[in-house]
Structures are given as C-alpha cells and as structure tokens.
Motif scaffolding. Sequence first.
Motif, PDB file in Angstrom:
ATOM      1  N   TYR A  25     -83.714 -36.746 -13.597  1.00 62.32           N
ATOM      2  CA  TYR A  25     -82.499 -37.554 -13.423  1.00 62.32           C
ATOM      3  C   TYR A  25     -81.678 -37.120 -12.201  1.00 62.32           C
ATOM      4  CZ  TYR A  25     -83.778 -38.672 -18.223  1.00 62.32           C
ATOM      5  OH  TYR A  25     -84.475 -39.037 -19.348  1.00 62.32           O
ATOM      6  N   ALA A  26     -82.370 -36.915 -11.065  1.00 61.86           N
ATOM      7  CA  ALA A  26     -81.705 -36.602  -9.796  1.00 61.86           C
ATOM      8  C   ALA A  26     -80.756 -35.411  -9.947  1.00 61.86           C
ATOM      9  CB  ALA A  26     -80.978 -37.831  -9.269  1.00 61.86           C
ATOM     10  N   GLN A  62     -79.473 -37.748  -5.523  1.00 64.18           N
ATOM     11  CA  GLN A  62     -80.390 -38.862  -5.282  1.00 64.18           C
ATOM     12  C   GLN A  62     -80.862 -38.888  -3.827  1.00 64.18           C
ATOM     13  OE1 GLN A  62     -79.204 -42.733  -6.688  1.00 64.18           O
ATOM     14  NE2 GLN A  62     -77.993 -41.880  -8.397  1.00 64.18           N
ATOM     15  N   HIS A  66     -83.789 -44.107  -7.509  1.00 58.23           N
ATOM     16  CA  HIS A  66     -83.546 -42.732  -7.078  1.00 58.23           C
ATOM     17  C   HIS A  66     -82.721 -41.924  -8.085  1.00 58.23           C
ATOM     18  CE1 HIS A  66     -85.578 -42.636  -3.264  1.00 58.23           C
ATOM     19  NE2 HIS A  66     -85.050 -43.805  -2.919  1.00 58.23           N
ATOM     20  N   HIS A  67     -82.107 -42.591  -9.106  1.00 56.37           N
ATOM     21  CA  HIS A  67     -81.435 -41.839 -10.156  1.00 56.37           C
ATOM     22  C   HIS A  67     -82.439 -41.077 -11.028  1.00 56.37           C
ATOM     23  CE1 HIS A  67     -82.562 -45.660 -12.006  1.00 56.37           C
ATOM     24  NE2 HIS A  67     -82.456 -45.085 -13.190  1.00 56.37           N
ATOM     25  N   GLU A  68     -83.753 -41.337 -10.782  1.00 52.82           N
ATOM     26  CA  GLU A  68     -84.799 -40.649 -11.527  1.00 52.82           C
ATOM     27  C   GLU A  68     -85.561 -39.640 -10.655  1.00 52.82           C
ATOM     28  OE1 GLU A  68     -86.948 -43.618 -14.334  1.00 52.82           O
ATOM     29  OE2 GLU A  68     -86.103 -44.861 -12.734  1.00 52.82           O
TER      30      GLU A  68
END
Length: 639
Positions: free
Chosen positions: A585-586, A590, A624-626
């Motif tokens: 989760y970044a 991110q 990108h939050h992942e």
Amino acid sequence: MMENNLLLSDHQIRLAGSNESCSGRIELFHYGVWGTVCDDGWDLNDAEVACRELGCGPALGASMSASFGQGTGQIWLDDLACSGSETSLGVCGHSGFGTHNCGHHQDAGVICSNYSIRLAGSNESCSGRIEIYHNTSWGTVCDDGWDLNDAEVACRQLGCGPAVGAPQNAYFGQGTGQIWLDDLACSGNETSLGLCVHRGFGTHDCVHSEDAGVKCSKYSVRLVGSDNSCSGRIEIYHNGVWGTVCDDGWDLNDAEVVCRELGCGPALDAPQSAYFGQGTGQIWLDDLVCSGSETSLSMCGHSGFGTHNCGHHEDAGVKCSSNLIRVVGSAESCSGRIEIYHNGVWGTVCDDSWDLNDAEVACRQLGCGPALDAPQNAHFGQGTGQIWLDDLVCSGSEYSLGMCQHSGFGTHNCGHHEDAGVKCLNHSLRLVGSNELCSGRIEIYHNGVWGTVCDDSWDLNDAEVACRQLGCGPALGAPQNAYFGQGTGQIWLDDLVCSGSENSLGMCGHSGFGTHNCAHREDAGVICSSKTLLVIGSDESCSGRIEIYHNGVWGTVCDDAWDLNDAEVACRQLGCGPALGAPRYAYFGQGTGQIWLDDLACSGNESTLSICGHGGFGIHNCGHHEDAGVICSSKIADA
C-alpha cells in the motif's frame, strides 16, 4: 483407348496471361510447339476438361475473345466439342490439330476453382489426410509408393510450406467413399498431384486403411538477417523457391499479417529499404495491400507472384513483438519451465516427444544461447492452469514453438507433472575485458561462434540495447577503438543502427552477420549502470519503494500477492541482506508512470524479480497506491 493414350502423350497443357495458378489463356504443347485454342464452340464442358487436365478444381468460367490476352504463333485446336468427362482436350471432338479458321483475338481461356485438394482428420491447416476433388466427388489417395516427393507436391498445391512428413496407413484417420489415386510417382516439382504419374483416377487396389496424409511446414514465411526470432527480412516460399517481398506500399497492416503467420506478437514496425540486409534471387511479391486480418501474405492483394518492379535494396522487413514465451521456476534467466502466451493466457508445454530440437527453438525464441538440455517431468516444478502445446516436433530451425508441428493449441493428453523445461546457454551476448559486471567489450554468439561488434556508428542508442540485453541498467557510455582490449576471430556486426528500444542488437539495422570492413582495433564496448532495481522513498539504501528498469523505463511493482519471498529476491538483487519486511500500500510513497509487474510469485531463490512468475511486463490491475516496498537488512558488505 490406344489412340487416346497417344493423343495424351503428344501434348501438354498450361495457362498464360494470368497471375492465378488455375485461371488463364489455354495453351497446348503439341509436336514441340506451344499453341492456343480457338473459342469457336468453347463452353463450360470444354473448360471442365481443361481444369481437370490442369489438376485444378471444377470449372467456374469458359472465357472467350482473348480475355486473358492474345497468344502468338500456332493455334492448335478449334471447334472443340467436349462432353465434360474427357481426361484431356485432345480426346474431345475437334477439327484436328492445327486446323482452324481463327485469329488470336479468339483465344480461349478458363477460370477454374483453385482448390482440388483438401486436408481432413486434423486441426492443423497444413497437416492431415489428403483428399482430392475429381468428377464432382472428393476422394482419398492410397499410400502405395507415397513418399516425401509426393507430399511436397501436395504441400505446394495446398499453399503450405515444404513437406516434413508423408504419413501412411490412415495416420489421420480413414476416409470414406472414393479412392481416387494410387501408385503416385511425383518428382516433387509438379504443381498438383493430378499431374504426377499414377494409375489413373479411380484405379487402385487399396482400402481406406491405406489413406495417405501429409505434414507440411505450416509456415511458408521466414525471417532472415536478425538473431531475433520475430524480426528480420521477409522471405516467402513459393513454387519450391524462397524469395523476398518488395517494400512498395509496405506498412504495419502488411507486417501484422506476417507477425501473425509466424506465431509472433503484434507488429511493432514495418522497416523498408533492406533494413535487415538485401536478399538474393527471386522477389516474389510487390504492391501488397493487406487489411491486417489475413492469415497469410498470399491472401492479401498483390501484383502476382514474381511480378514486381523492385530490386533487393527494397526488400521489406518486420519487427514483431516476441514476448510470447517465458521460463519459470528457476533462478536462471535462460533455464526453467517453458510457458507460452496464447489467446491472452499463459500456459505450459507437455513433455511428450520433447527433445533438444524443441528446446533449441525455445532457447532461440527466448533470446538465449544454444540449448544445453531439454528436461521433462516438471523438472522446474509443475505449472497450473492451461497446457497449450503437446507432441511438438521441431526441426530445431523454427523461429518459435508455435511454428513446429504439434497437436493444436490446447489439444493434449497431459498433466502438469509432464511440464517441459529448457536449459539454455545463458547469454547470446557477453562482456569481456573488464572486471565490471556491466561494462566491457561486446561479444555476441552467432552460428556457434563468439565474435565482436565493430564501432562504426556505435553510439549510446546501440549501447542502450546491449545494456538491456545483458540485463544491466541504462547505458552510461559507448566506448570505441577497442577501449576494453581487442578481441580475436570473428567480427559479427558492423554499421549498427539502433533506435534504443530494440530487445537485442540483432534486431537493429546492420550490414548482415559477418559483413564488415573492420579490424579488432575497432571493437565496440559498453559502460552500463549495474542497477536494474532501486529503492526510493527512504533514507536507507536497503529499504524503500521497489522500482525496476525495463525497456528503457523505470516503473513500480504492484503489491498484489507481494510477500517475504518476493522481498527476499528484491533484497538479493539489491545486494542487501535478508528481507525483514514486505510492506504494501505504497508504504514508502506512491510512484508515478509505469507499473511494470503484478501478481509476482517468487519462491525466494530467484536472482531477479523478472524471472519470478508474473502476469507479464506492464500487465496489471493496480494503481500506485498499491506500490510494493522492501525492508532489507543492511548490505552484506557492511555486515
């Protein structure tokens, strides 16, 4: 009957004035001279006899008034009166050879169906039981005397590549009904089976358990002038001869057809002007007009085989995506379980008949060196899901596994305990003359020999490709003049022109392997960054957001299924100690731009993330939050 036989032996038949093999102006060879047929009384019955004699399918038209152009010289036949069942025009009623009241503006022609032959009993377009069309009926061919010469004719008539097998004993299942031909004796040069020596249509001493079959090369197209299996100069096989394609009108639609026919991925470029070097001999096609959906170039609009206004400096080429194969289950980039991408899904290959010839093709397709071994029985672990190929029979010279003979995509009798693997020589490119892992003199492996690259035109774009091929980071320098020392022996490449986006040096424009005007004092070298993996977003050199370098671009890794096994591989690749954490989760912020990898499935023993199981570079369902990260123990050198 004796008179008919004499008449048959006295003349031959051919078509003129057309690019089609079964349509054109009728010409007969009689007493050493070719001549035409007058259209007085010419009708579909006469045309049916001509089509049969030519070895074509049923008559579709009986053209008159020199619609295929006027012939010259002799007019042999006039006032033909065929019933349609005769074996040749000479045995029909007519005025007598050479007796006529015509001019060449009355020359007769035919339009016959191209297809007097078909394959049955197989899912493959170029392998199956032979069936021929005669007297309005389909029937089989007996295998008495059936051999590769006969099969070669059948393959040519079918529009396939060269014959690779001539199976007998109803290998593709028994047909029913008529058996048309027996005791065929083809030289291999005929244009149809009906033109070979045989006992006569319908005369045989066979049963359907003796039905003959063929295995033809599915592909009548090949690539030359590159060491990449999916890029090169286009050459097609026609009438027993390989020849090139002219670049007049050549575009991405045309290239798309070639890429599909070769079993490669989508077309990336359609280079012209002999980009991959000039061919020699025949130029087969010009002015191609493909929509992009055709299954072969011969189905596209063109000027006719052999009709062109080109020289070999206009030879056409293609650059296709080649990322349709990968190795899984090994820490080595050129060894592992074979997986191929078909219809949007990755799947395995069954080890039935799997051998070094098959492995050689896989290694070539992977961009690796020669095959060292062809392990079976899921040596590199069992895959899951789809099994795509079984019963592969490769000669070893094909460009991809899909080009080899096989049972059909998805047709198999295997389980994953039979998954096939390869062990290839790791590199078709190496660095010499330096203690640095990613800097040195460039040497490439071609035709079983290592050789150097000449520095003529050598620049940072070329070096970028070499660095990518070596698995190193971006190019920092492109030294010339044997900066890393002179090599010995072969000089393989000269005058390289890379855009920088190619996957290997062989895909770039060049003079041809072994063609150069250099000495080893001009050997080219590279200085690449050793980094293909970075951690960002942290003050620690061994902790941060993971970013990998691929195809000249840095991008992130999605955290779907991201765990300590994956992090362990990343830590090893970074030169750090064991993984302590695999944050998701970044956690380290991110990233932006490309997301390169998703659904990573590492065992923890791999040397790089890219050789772990994954969905393919750039294939993901993430944001990108992942973005995934790692927390590794300090660098091993600091411990």
